[in-house]
Design a protein around this motif. Structure first.
Motif, PDB file in Angstrom:
ATOM      1  N   GLU A 156      -6.566   3.225 -26.694  1.00  0.00           N
ATOM      2  CA  GLU A 156      -5.257   2.770 -26.218  1.00  0.00           C
ATOM      3  C   GLU A 156      -4.762   1.544 -26.976  1.00  0.00           C
ATOM      4  O   GLU A 156      -3.560   1.342 -27.131  1.00  0.00           O
ATOM      5  CB  GLU A 156      -5.326   2.474 -24.717  1.00  0.00           C
TER       6      GLU A 156
ATOM      7  N   LYS B 113      -8.641   7.908 -31.140  1.00  0.00           N
ATOM      8  CA  LYS B 113      -7.719   6.766 -31.084  1.00  0.00           C
ATOM      9  C   LYS B 113      -7.686   6.201 -29.667  1.00  0.00           C
ATOM     10  O   LYS B 113      -7.307   6.883 -28.722  1.00  0.00           O
ATOM     11  CB  LYS B 113      -6.320   7.204 -31.517  1.00  0.00           C
TER      12      LYS B 113
ATOM     13  N   VAL C 256      -8.136  12.538 -32.306  1.00  0.00           N
ATOM     14  CA  VAL C 256      -7.867  12.768 -30.894  1.00  0.00           C
ATOM     15  C   VAL C 256      -7.268  11.489 -30.317  1.00  0.00           C
ATOM     16  O   VAL C 256      -7.782  10.391 -30.569  1.00  0.00           O
ATOM     17  CB  VAL C 256      -9.170  13.116 -30.138  1.00  0.00           C
ATOM     18  N   ASP C 257      -6.212  11.622 -29.550  1.00  0.00           N
ATOM     19  CA  ASP C 257      -5.564  10.470 -28.903  1.00  0.00           C
ATOM     20  C   ASP C 257      -6.055  10.397 -27.458  1.00  0.00           C
ATOM     21  O   ASP C 257      -5.802  11.303 -26.666  1.00  0.00           O
ATOM     22  CB  ASP C 257      -4.049  10.623 -28.965  1.00  0.00           C
ATOM     23  N   TYR C 258      -6.764   9.338 -27.112  1.00  0.00           N
ATOM     24  CA  TYR C 258      -7.325   9.220 -25.773  1.00  0.00           C
ATOM     25  C   TYR C 258      -6.239   9.273 -24.698  1.00  0.00           C
ATOM     26  O   TYR C 258      -6.466   9.810 -23.613  1.00  0.00           O
ATOM     27  CB  TYR C 258      -8.119   7.920 -25.642  1.00  0.00           C
ATOM     28  N   SER C 259      -5.073   8.723 -24.980  1.00  0.00           N
ATOM     29  CA  SER C 259      -4.002   8.669 -23.975  1.00  0.00           C
ATOM     30  C   SER C 259      -3.342  10.024 -23.748  1.00  0.00           C
ATOM     31  O   SER C 259      -2.594  10.209 -22.791  1.00  0.00           O
ATOM     32  CB  SER C 259      -2.941   7.642 -24.389  1.00  0.00           C
ATOM     33  N   ASN C 260      -3.618  10.998 -24.627  1.00  0.00           N
ATOM     34  CA  ASN C 260      -3.072  12.350 -24.487  1.00  0.00           C
ATOM     35  C   ASN C 260      -4.127  13.221 -23.795  1.00  0.00           C
ATOM     36  O   ASN C 260      -5.092  13.663 -24.418  1.00  0.00           O
ATOM     37  CB  ASN C 260      -2.712  12.909 -25.865  1.00  0.00           C
ATOM     38  N   GLN C 261      -3.947  13.472 -22.522  1.00  0.00           N
ATOM     39  CA  GLN C 261      -4.955  14.188 -21.737  1.00  0.00           C
ATOM     40  C   GLN C 261      -5.138  15.638 -22.181  1.00  0.00           C
ATOM     41  O   GLN C 261      -6.236  16.203 -22.061  1.00  0.00           O
ATOM     42  CB  GLN C 261      -4.590  14.136 -20.251  1.00  0.00           C
ATOM     43  N   VAL C 262      -4.070  16.242 -22.692  1.00  0.00           N
ATOM     44  CA  VAL C 262      -4.179  17.618 -23.199  1.00  0.00           C
ATOM     45  C   VAL C 262      -5.085  17.643 -24.423  1.00  0.00           C
ATOM     46  O   VAL C 262      -5.985  18.489 -24.538  1.00  0.00           O
ATOM     47  CB  VAL C 262      -2.783  18.180 -23.541  1.00  0.00           C
ATOM     48  N   GLU C 263      -4.837  16.719 -25.352  1.00  0.00           N
ATOM     49  CA  GLU C 263      -5.678  16.629 -26.553  1.00  0.00           C
ATOM     50  C   GLU C 263      -7.135  16.341 -26.176  1.00  0.00           C
ATOM     51  O   GLU C 263      -8.064  16.917 -26.742  1.00  0.00           O
ATOM     52  CB  GLU C 263      -5.181  15.511 -27.480  1.00  0.00           C
ATOM     53  N   LEU C 264      -7.331  15.445 -25.227  1.00  0.00           N
ATOM     54  CA  LEU C 264      -8.680  15.071 -24.816  1.00  0.00           C
ATOM     55  C   LEU C 264      -9.428  16.260 -24.222  1.00  0.00           C
ATOM     56  O   LEU C 264     -10.606  16.484 -24.504  1.00  0.00           O
ATOM     57  CB  LEU C 264      -8.620  13.915 -23.816  1.00  0.00           C
TER      58      LEU C 264
ATOM     59  N   GLU D 260      -8.843  19.438 -24.890  1.00  0.00           N
ATOM     60  CA  GLU D 260      -9.136  20.361 -25.993  1.00  0.00           C
ATOM     61  C   GLU D 260     -10.330  19.877 -26.807  1.00  0.00           C
ATOM     62  O   GLU D 260     -11.148  20.669 -27.276  1.00  0.00           O
ATOM     63  CB  GLU D 260      -7.902  20.506 -26.898  1.00  0.00           C
TER      64      GLU D 260
END
Length: 321
Positions: A287, A285, A304-312, A314
């Motif tokens: 922005e 996903k 995966v949400d690009y704006s979520n650095q933790v998810e990115l 992982e």
């Protein structure tokens, strides 16, 4: 042979041991087809038959699947080559309500026997494999078709008013993907991920996503880097999909406007829905993406949400594992 139906009504004759196609045909390519109604609609399966094609180097004929009565079907067939010579070429084409579209053609010369040649067409979800077996060689064409799979009849097709004799027709339905040459465990993918995106999002992907992949040592397929002037675009995309372990649709407000992008991930997604986990679709996903911008078939996918650095982070670990 009452189970067979001649759609053109004047181009096919059905006997106990032989099906004969002759003359007739409509449209620019003088196309004619016949369907077998005994097996009913088939979503995944195989049809094979022995074909003797008259004037085999300058005319065309083959097998079809997922056909209806209204000129919609997928075909594996021979067709004249652009070059002159004692050969033809193998092709996969789509008819959609009478509109013809060739979607993949072999670059290998196909030399048919003067008598019967064994044709087979296997189809499972978006993946199609056609095979022509002659006395000298086996020719194979495999393609992940960028169209949503639909059930239909199987049958025969011919072009240019050609004459063709057909015998030993065999039809079967399948519930599992057709056998691969190499198992998934044995297969080594050239790319970790295929980047599936709208052209309008290209600057964002080049500036933001690709540098992350490069830093993490993730191998990727990206059209701007793999396709150059003069390349056959559809063929290059097909090669990229075949060589990539994961397919990553980049979700954005632009994605739903891109038919190319839908074609790239739809075939892989269909294979997943049918139980084939050879390749997996993982949405990313961007922005500029609202929830209602996400295609319906991708909404249930863990993304995966690009704006979520933790998810990115992982996600990067997952791709390298």
């Amino acid at each position: 042979m009452r189970t067979w139906r001649d759609i053109n009504k004047d181009s096919w004759t059905f006997t106990k041991k032989l099906i004969v196609g002759y003359g007739g045909g409509i449209g620019v390519y003088k196309t004619s087809y016949a369907i077998n109604q005994e097996s009913g609609f088939i979503l995944n399966g195989k049809i094979s038959a022995d074909l003797n094609i008259s004037n085999r180097h300058s005319t065309g004929a083959g097998l079809i699947c997922r056909a209806d009565n209204l000129w919609t079907f997928l075909a594996f067939h021979t067709a004249p080559s652009a070059k002159e010579g004692d050969f033809t070429s193998a092709r996969i084409s789509l008819f959609k309500q009478g509109m013809f579209s060739e979607i993949f053609a072999s670059t290998e010369e196909v030399h048919l026997d003067e008598r019967f040649n064994q044709f087979s067409l296997e189809f499972f979800s978006g993946k199609v494999r056609g095979e022509i077996k002659t006395s000298q060689k086996i020719y194979e064409l495999t393609y992940t078709c960028p169209h949503i799979a639909f059930p239909g009849y199987v049958g025969l097709v011919k072009f240019y008013g050609t004459g063709v004799s057909v015998k030993n027709v065999r039809i079967e339905k399948t519930e599992l993907p057709f056998e691969e040459k190499y198992s998934l465990k044995m297969k080594k993918f050239e790319y970790d991920i295929f980047i599936c995106h709208s052209s309008k999002d290209k600057p964002f992907i080049i500036d933001k996503i690709i540098p992350v992949f490069q830093q993490q040592g993730i191998t990727y397929w990206f059209d701007a880097e793999q396709i150059t002037y003069g390349d056959p675009i559809t063929q290059k995309i097909e090669e990229g999909l075949q060589k990539s372990k994961y397919v990553m649709p980049c979700l954005s407000e632009n994605l739903k406007q891109s038919s190319w992008t839908r074609g790239e991930y739809s075939a892989i997604l269909n294979a997943e829905f049918s139980g084939n986990s050879e390749r997996v679709t993982i949405p990313l996903k961007l922005e500029n993406c609202e929830d209602n911008d996400i295609p319906l078939l991708l909404r249930d996918k863990k993304r995966v949400d690009y704006s979520n650095q933790v998810e990115l982070a992982e996600f990067m670990k997952f791709l390298k594992s």
